[in-house]
Design a protein around this motif. Sequence first.
Motif, PDB file in Angstrom:
ATOM      1  N   VAL A  22      15.950 -18.304  -3.155  1.00 47.75           N
ATOM      2  CA  VAL A  22      16.737 -18.054  -4.363  1.00 47.75           C
ATOM      3  C   VAL A  22      17.056 -19.369  -5.056  1.00 47.75           C
ATOM      4  CG1 VAL A  22      18.979 -17.256  -5.229  1.00 47.75           C
ATOM      5  CG2 VAL A  22      17.714 -15.866  -3.583  1.00 47.75           C
ATOM      6  N   TYR A  23      17.495 -20.364  -4.294  1.00 50.34           N
ATOM      7  CA  TYR A  23      17.807 -21.658  -4.902  1.00 50.34           C
ATOM      8  C   TYR A  23      16.555 -22.339  -5.448  1.00 50.34           C
ATOM      9  CZ  TYR A  23      22.701 -21.850  -3.629  1.00 50.34           C
ATOM     10  OH  TYR A  23      24.033 -21.606  -3.547  1.00 50.34           O
ATOM     11  N   ASP A 117      24.347 -26.030 -11.364  1.00 51.62           N
ATOM     12  CA  ASP A 117      23.584 -26.359 -12.572  1.00 51.62           C
ATOM     13  C   ASP A 117      22.989 -27.762 -12.493  1.00 51.62           C
ATOM     14  OD1 ASP A 117      24.194 -23.871 -13.596  1.00 51.62           O
ATOM     15  OD2 ASP A 117      25.821 -24.603 -14.891  1.00 51.62           O
ATOM     16  N   ALA A 118      23.765 -28.704 -11.963  1.00 48.55           N
ATOM     17  CA  ALA A 118      23.279 -30.081 -11.835  1.00 48.55           C
ATOM     18  C   ALA A 118      22.113 -30.154 -10.854  1.00 48.55           C
ATOM     19  CB  ALA A 118      24.411 -31.008 -11.397  1.00 48.55           C
ATOM     20  N   VAL A 119      22.207 -29.439  -9.738  1.00 51.42           N
ATOM     21  CA  VAL A 119      21.111 -29.424  -8.758  1.00 51.42           C
ATOM     22  C   VAL A 119      19.884 -28.749  -9.365  1.00 51.42           C
ATOM     23  CG1 VAL A 119      20.371 -28.509  -6.521  1.00 51.42           C
ATOM     24  CG2 VAL A 119      22.611 -29.566  -6.737  1.00 51.42           C
ATOM     25  N   VAL A 130      16.981 -32.179  -1.730  1.00 49.52           N
ATOM     26  CA  VAL A 130      18.426 -31.924  -1.681  1.00 49.52           C
ATOM     27  C   VAL A 130      18.713 -30.569  -1.052  1.00 49.52           C
ATOM     28  CG1 VAL A 130      20.440 -31.438  -3.131  1.00 49.52           C
ATOM     29  CG2 VAL A 130      19.065 -33.466  -3.561  1.00 49.52           C
ATOM     30  N   LEU A 131      17.982 -29.551  -1.453  1.00 50.86           N
ATOM     31  CA  LEU A 131      18.207 -28.215  -0.900  1.00 50.86           C
ATOM     32  C   LEU A 131      17.910 -28.170   0.592  1.00 50.86           C
ATOM     33  CD1 LEU A 131      16.749 -25.947  -3.736  1.00 50.86           C
ATOM     34  CD2 LEU A 131      19.152 -26.332  -3.168  1.00 50.86           C
ATOM     35  N   LEU A 132      16.828 -28.802   1.006  1.00 49.83           N
ATOM     36  CA  LEU A 132      16.502 -28.807   2.429  1.00 49.83           C
ATOM     37  C   LEU A 132      17.536 -29.585   3.240  1.00 49.83           C
ATOM     38  CD1 LEU A 132      12.634 -29.306   2.294  1.00 49.83           C
ATOM     39  CD2 LEU A 132      13.867 -27.242   2.979  1.00 49.83           C
ATOM     40  N   LYS A 167      26.049 -39.039 -11.505  1.00 48.81           N
ATOM     41  CA  LYS A 167      26.177 -39.290 -12.942  1.00 48.81           C
ATOM     42  C   LYS A 167      26.460 -37.982 -13.689  1.00 48.81           C
ATOM     43  CE  LYS A 167      23.258 -42.200 -14.552  1.00 48.81           C
ATOM     44  NZ  LYS A 167      22.005 -42.793 -15.036  1.00 48.81           N
ATOM     45  N   GLU A 168      25.751 -36.909 -13.326  1.00 51.56           N
ATOM     46  CA  GLU A 168      25.923 -35.621 -13.993  1.00 51.56           C
ATOM     47  C   GLU A 168      27.295 -35.008 -13.703  1.00 51.56           C
ATOM     48  OE1 GLU A 168      23.873 -33.870 -16.106  1.00 51.56           O
ATOM     49  OE2 GLU A 168      22.654 -35.689 -16.144  1.00 51.56           O
ATOM     50  N   LEU A 169      27.796 -35.228 -12.506  1.00 54.56           N
ATOM     51  CA  LEU A 169      29.046 -34.587 -12.094  1.00 54.56           C
ATOM     52  C   LEU A 169      30.242 -35.530 -12.159  1.00 54.56           C
ATOM     53  CD1 LEU A 169      27.591 -32.634  -9.065  1.00 54.56           C
ATOM     54  CD2 LEU A 169      28.234 -31.700 -11.290  1.00 54.56           C
TER      55      LEU A 169
END
Length: 178
Positions: A22-23, A117-119, A130-132, A167-169
């Motif tokens: 899903v991700y 959203d950033a991921v 990152v997800l793993l 930076k995004e967050l």
Amino acid sequence: MTKAELVECIDAYGTDIYSFCVYLTGSRQEAEDLYQDTFLKAVELHETIRAGQNPKSYLLAVAVRIWKNKRRKFAWRKRIAQVQTWTEQQDAQSCGAVEQSAEEQYLHGADVQAVRDAVEALPDRYRIAVLLFYMEGLTVAQIAAVMQIPEGTVKSRLYHARRILEKELEVVLNEKRP
């Protein structure tokens, strides 16, 4: 691995593989297809899966390879003929405690959505790493095996992804600091 062990493996890791799909895809419909394809491939290759050598990593690697192949095929077809895809939006699932006020639950949900959203906006090479690492809890060595890249490259991708996410967050992180 025998078929009975494969069934046990599906029972043990099925939800983790599905949530990763899903991700990865960003769509429940595409995730279900990827999930089914992953386990169909696992049934085909059940003899090559070693029960003692972290079958979850093997299944995640199969899912990543199938997803990359599908994206590659779609990109090729899109170049040949413009095709539009329908993607459903992910359900915003917040993990709020019952004692929290409605405002706190909303703010927590907004923070969670901002991180998601950033991921999601990360380039694929960073997002998969990152997800793993964070979602599936794999080590750098396991991620390197799944993605078939050197460990140093995994570390580099995680480092760069963290910098991009930071930076995004930045706004979200600064609001939380006293």
